[in-house]
Design a protein around this motif. Structure first.
Motif, PDB file in Angstrom:
ATOM      1  N   TYR A   1       0.844  -1.191   0.000  1.00  0.00           N
ATOM      2  CA  TYR A   1       0.000   0.000   0.000  1.00  0.00           C
ATOM      3  C   TYR A   1       0.879   1.241   0.000  1.00  0.00           C
ATOM      4  O   TYR A   1       1.848   1.330   0.742  1.00  0.00           O
ATOM      5  CB  TYR A   1      -0.943  -0.002   1.208  1.00  0.00           C
ATOM      6  N   GLN A   2       0.518   2.180  -0.850  1.00  0.00           N
ATOM      7  CA  GLN A   2       1.307   3.400  -1.015  1.00  0.00           C
ATOM      8  C   GLN A   2       0.422   4.622  -0.849  1.00  0.00           C
ATOM      9  O   GLN A   2      -0.792   4.560  -1.052  1.00  0.00           O
ATOM     10  CB  GLN A   2       1.974   3.413  -2.385  1.00  0.00           C
ATOM     11  N   LEU A   3       1.047   5.734  -0.514  1.00  0.00           N
ATOM     12  CA  LEU A   3       0.313   6.992  -0.385  1.00  0.00           C
ATOM     13  C   LEU A   3       1.154   8.121  -0.958  1.00  0.00           C
ATOM     14  O   LEU A   3       2.332   8.267  -0.622  1.00  0.00           O
ATOM     15  CB  LEU A   3      -0.002   7.288   1.082  1.00  0.00           C
ATOM     16  N   ARG A   4       0.527   8.898  -1.833  1.00  0.00           N
ATOM     17  CA  ARG A   4       1.189  10.057  -2.427  1.00  0.00           C
ATOM     18  C   ARG A   4       0.252  11.260  -2.301  1.00  0.00           C
ATOM     19  O   ARG A   4      -0.950  11.143  -2.490  1.00  0.00           O
ATOM     20  CB  ARG A   4       1.509   9.818  -3.906  1.00  0.00           C
ATOM     21  N   THR A   5       0.821  12.401  -2.004  1.00  0.00           N
ATOM     22  CA  THR A   5       0.031  13.621  -1.941  1.00  0.00           C
ATOM     23  C   THR A   5       0.892  14.789  -2.405  1.00  0.00           C
ATOM     24  O   THR A   5       2.125  14.714  -2.389  1.00  0.00           O
ATOM     25  CB  THR A   5      -0.497  13.869  -0.513  1.00  0.00           C
ATOM     26  N   GLY A   6       0.252  15.853  -2.831  1.00  0.00           N
ATOM     27  CA  GLY A   6       1.015  16.995  -3.325  1.00  0.00           C
ATOM     28  C   GLY A   6       0.135  18.212  -3.527  1.00  0.00           C
ATOM     29  O   GLY A   6      -1.090  18.177  -3.321  1.00  0.00           O
ATOM     30  N   SER A   7       0.765  19.291  -3.940  1.00  0.00           N
ATOM     31  CA  SER A   7       0.039  20.534  -4.192  1.00  0.00           C
ATOM     32  C   SER A   7       0.789  21.365  -5.226  1.00  0.00           C
ATOM     33  O   SER A   7       1.981  21.168  -5.470  1.00  0.00           O
ATOM     34  CB  SER A   7      -0.124  21.344  -2.898  1.00  0.00           C
ATOM     35  N   ARG A   8       0.038  22.287  -5.804  1.00  0.00           N
ATOM     36  CA  ARG A   8       0.605  23.237  -6.768  1.00  0.00           C
ATOM     37  C   ARG A   8       0.025  24.617  -6.488  1.00  0.00           C
ATOM     38  O   ARG A   8      -1.159  24.755  -6.175  1.00  0.00           O
ATOM     39  CB  ARG A   8       0.223  22.812  -8.187  1.00  0.00           C
ATOM     40  N   TYR A   9       0.879  25.627  -6.581  1.00  0.00           N
ATOM     41  CA  TYR A   9       0.436  26.991  -6.310  1.00  0.00           C
ATOM     42  C   TYR A   9       1.008  27.931  -7.368  1.00  0.00           C
ATOM     43  O   TYR A   9       2.218  27.955  -7.604  1.00  0.00           O
ATOM     44  CB  TYR A   9       0.885  27.441  -4.917  1.00  0.00           C
ATOM     45  N   HIS A  10       0.120  28.685  -8.014  1.00  0.00           N
ATOM     46  CA  HIS A  10       0.549  29.693  -8.985  1.00  0.00           C
ATOM     47  C   HIS A  10       0.978  30.950  -8.215  1.00  0.00           C
ATOM     48  O   HIS A  10       0.148  31.782  -7.844  1.00  0.00           O
ATOM     49  CB  HIS A  10      -0.575  30.036  -9.957  1.00  0.00           C
ATOM     50  N   LEU A  11       2.260  31.055  -7.955  1.00  0.00           N
ATOM     51  CA  LEU A  11       2.784  32.167  -7.166  1.00  0.00           C
ATOM     52  C   LEU A  11       2.720  33.473  -7.932  1.00  0.00           C
ATOM     53  O   LEU A  11       2.516  34.553  -7.358  1.00  0.00           O
ATOM     54  CB  LEU A  11       4.236  31.858  -6.773  1.00  0.00           C
ATOM     55  N   HIS A  12       2.878  33.396  -9.245  1.00  0.00           N
ATOM     56  CA  HIS A  12       2.918  34.559 -10.123  1.00  0.00           C
ATOM     57  C   HIS A  12       2.503  34.081 -11.494  1.00  0.00           C
ATOM     58  O   HIS A  12       2.523  32.878 -11.777  1.00  0.00           O
ATOM     59  CB  HIS A  12       4.342  35.153 -10.127  1.00  0.00           C
ATOM     60  N   GLU A  13       2.117  34.989 -12.359  1.00  0.00           N
ATOM     61  CA  GLU A  13       1.716  34.564 -13.694  1.00  0.00           C
ATOM     62  C   GLU A  13       2.853  33.864 -14.439  1.00  0.00           C
ATOM     63  O   GLU A  13       2.613  33.111 -15.385  1.00  0.00           O
ATOM     64  CB  GLU A  13       1.221  35.753 -14.519  1.00  0.00           C
ATOM     65  N   ARG A  14       4.094  34.069 -14.005  1.00  0.00           N
ATOM     66  CA  ARG A  14       5.244  33.421 -14.644  1.00  0.00           C
ATOM     67  C   ARG A  14       5.897  32.349 -13.775  1.00  0.00           C
ATOM     68  O   ARG A  14       6.854  31.720 -14.203  1.00  0.00           O
ATOM     69  CB  ARG A  14       6.307  34.466 -15.009  1.00  0.00           C
ATOM     70  N   ILE A  15       5.406  32.125 -12.557  1.00  0.00           N
ATOM     71  CA  ILE A  15       6.060  31.181 -11.651  1.00  0.00           C
ATOM     72  C   ILE A  15       5.008  30.297 -10.973  1.00  0.00           C
ATOM     73  O   ILE A  15       4.035  30.795 -10.410  1.00  0.00           O
ATOM     74  CB  ILE A  15       6.895  31.901 -10.575  1.00  0.00           C
ATOM     75  N   THR A  16       5.223  29.007 -11.039  1.00  0.00           N
ATOM     76  CA  THR A  16       4.399  28.030 -10.337  1.00  0.00           C
ATOM     77  C   THR A  16       5.295  27.196  -9.429  1.00  0.00           C
ATOM     78  O   THR A  16       6.374  26.755  -9.861  1.00  0.00           O
ATOM     79  CB  THR A  16       3.673  27.098 -11.323  1.00  0.00           C
ATOM     80  N   ILE A  17       4.882  26.986  -8.190  1.00  0.00           N
ATOM     81  CA  ILE A  17       5.666  26.162  -7.270  1.00  0.00           C
ATOM     82  C   ILE A  17       4.867  24.905  -6.921  1.00  0.00           C
ATOM     83  O   ILE A  17       3.628  24.914  -6.942  1.00  0.00           O
ATOM     84  CB  ILE A  17       6.049  26.930  -5.990  1.00  0.00           C
TER      85      ILE A  17
END
Length: 359
Positions: A285-301
């Motif tokens: 059994y495995q677990l993966r989680t994550g997120s994405r945030y558009h910090l700026h119109e030219r930068i995504t983290i």
């Protein structure tokens, strides 16, 4: 007769050495974080409760493990938890149903990984719409290990060895309705481990579905590596015809992913997974989680967390992180991507670089 260790299958299958067991966001107009409906949060974490009691065994040494490391910096940075995410780009590696979401333009991804212990991982992929209700994707993954110290059974050096494995994949996705997409993937595996060992090949199949429960909430269901296996005949290599043939089956993988767009900027994802190893071995059994945030119109983290062994979380979890820089060019709308990925047990780490083009 000179020989190499019988661990060469483990060495080349992604664990490497014998000493180591969207497209860019729209410009501007980002909204502030809004309130999230409790019912949708419950639906997001629902896949966790669909898993039975957690038992686990380490899956890294099984055949084809290079193909389970992830695809490109975007997915790896988010903990490889994007089986229900078409918004980061179309990656059939994670779910063949995602390619049905490609309704216009072509997407091309190139990536390479800087790794320790003389290993390398290179990937290229493309996604293409098939109007009016379908999509198609192609990808190639290559993993190699060089400068392996070859020895006889008595310990005398025989020179250096190298290994190569390839995955050639295609996927077809179909929009059954505005809410439901389905897909199927076909993969060809090639493995070349030693000059005295005949290269082998195998076909594997993926099945996937993507369901949009609401404008912001999606679920993905994926089955991967059906029928995949490496058939070996190592009699010539070991000078013992009695050793006969053997088969290394790929573990069968199941994923039940979910994703929720909290706002135009923030996306959170959750991908529980089940792996069925070959033989009479307990399920994994495995677990993966994550997120994405558009910090700026030219930068995504991005950031992610993977747990490889839920019975030993302290030694089998690793965080990952990365970013994208969306270059200010209308031609191809290019994005430069990066991910930092510690490897299991923190033996080493990967630096993954990528380029996404939208044609």
């Amino acid at each position: 007769m000179q020989n190499i260790s019988k661990k060469i299958n483990f060495i080349a299958a992604g664990n490497t050495r014998s000493v180591i067991p969207l497209i860019p966001p729209s410009k501007g107009n980002f909204t502030k974080l809004g309130n999230t409906a409790p019912s949708q949060i419950i639906l997001l974490i629902l896949p966790l409760f669909l898993l039975p009691s957690l038992l686990f065994a380490q899956a890294g040494g099984y055949a084809g493990s290079f193909s389970r490391m992830g695809f490109g910096p975007r997915g790896m940075a988010m903990g490889n938890a994007i089986s229900s995410v078409p918004g980061e780009g179309i990656y059939s590696y994670y779910n063949p149903a995602l390619v049905a979401s490609k309704i216009n333009g072509q997407q091309v991804d190139l990536s390479t990984s800087l790794m320790s212990f003389d290993r390398s991982l290179h990937q290229v992929g493309g996604s293409f719409p098939l109007p009016p209700q379908a999509g198609f994707a192609l990808s190639i993954t290559n993993a190699s290990v060089s400068d392996i110290d070859g020895r006889t059974v008595s310990g005398y050096p025989t020179g250096t060895l190298s290994t190569n494995e390839y995955q050639f994949a295609s996927a077809f996705g179909l929009r059954i309705s505005t809410r439901l997409h389905v897909g199927v993937g076909i993969k060809l595996y090639l493995a070349d481990y030693h000059t005295a060992l005949q290269s082998v090949s195998s076909f594997g199949f993926d099945l996937g579905a993507l369901y949009q429960a609401s404008p912001k909430l999606r679920f993905g269901l994926v089955v991967q590596d059906l029928l995949a296996e490496y058939p070996w005949d190592s009699g010539d290599l070991y000078g013992d015809s009695s050793s006969g043939s053997s088969v290394d089956e790929f573990p069968l993988q199941f994923k039940l992913g979910s994703s929720y767009e909290v706002s135009d900027e923030l996306l959170i994802v959750l991908d529980p997974g089940l792996v069925l190893p070959p033989g009479n071995i307990d399920p994994i059994y495995q677990l993966r989680t994550g997120s994405r945030y558009h910090l700026h119109e030219r930068i995504t983290i991005r950031a992610g967390w993977q747990i490889s062994n839920l019975q030993s979380i302290e030694t089998s979890n690793n965080f990952s992180a990365g970013f994208s820089v969306h270059l200010p060019f209308d031609l191809f709308s290019p994005s430069v991507d990066y991910a930092f990925v510690p490897e299991p047990n923190y033996i080493s780490s990967m630096h993954v670089f990528g380029l996404q083009l939208n044609l």
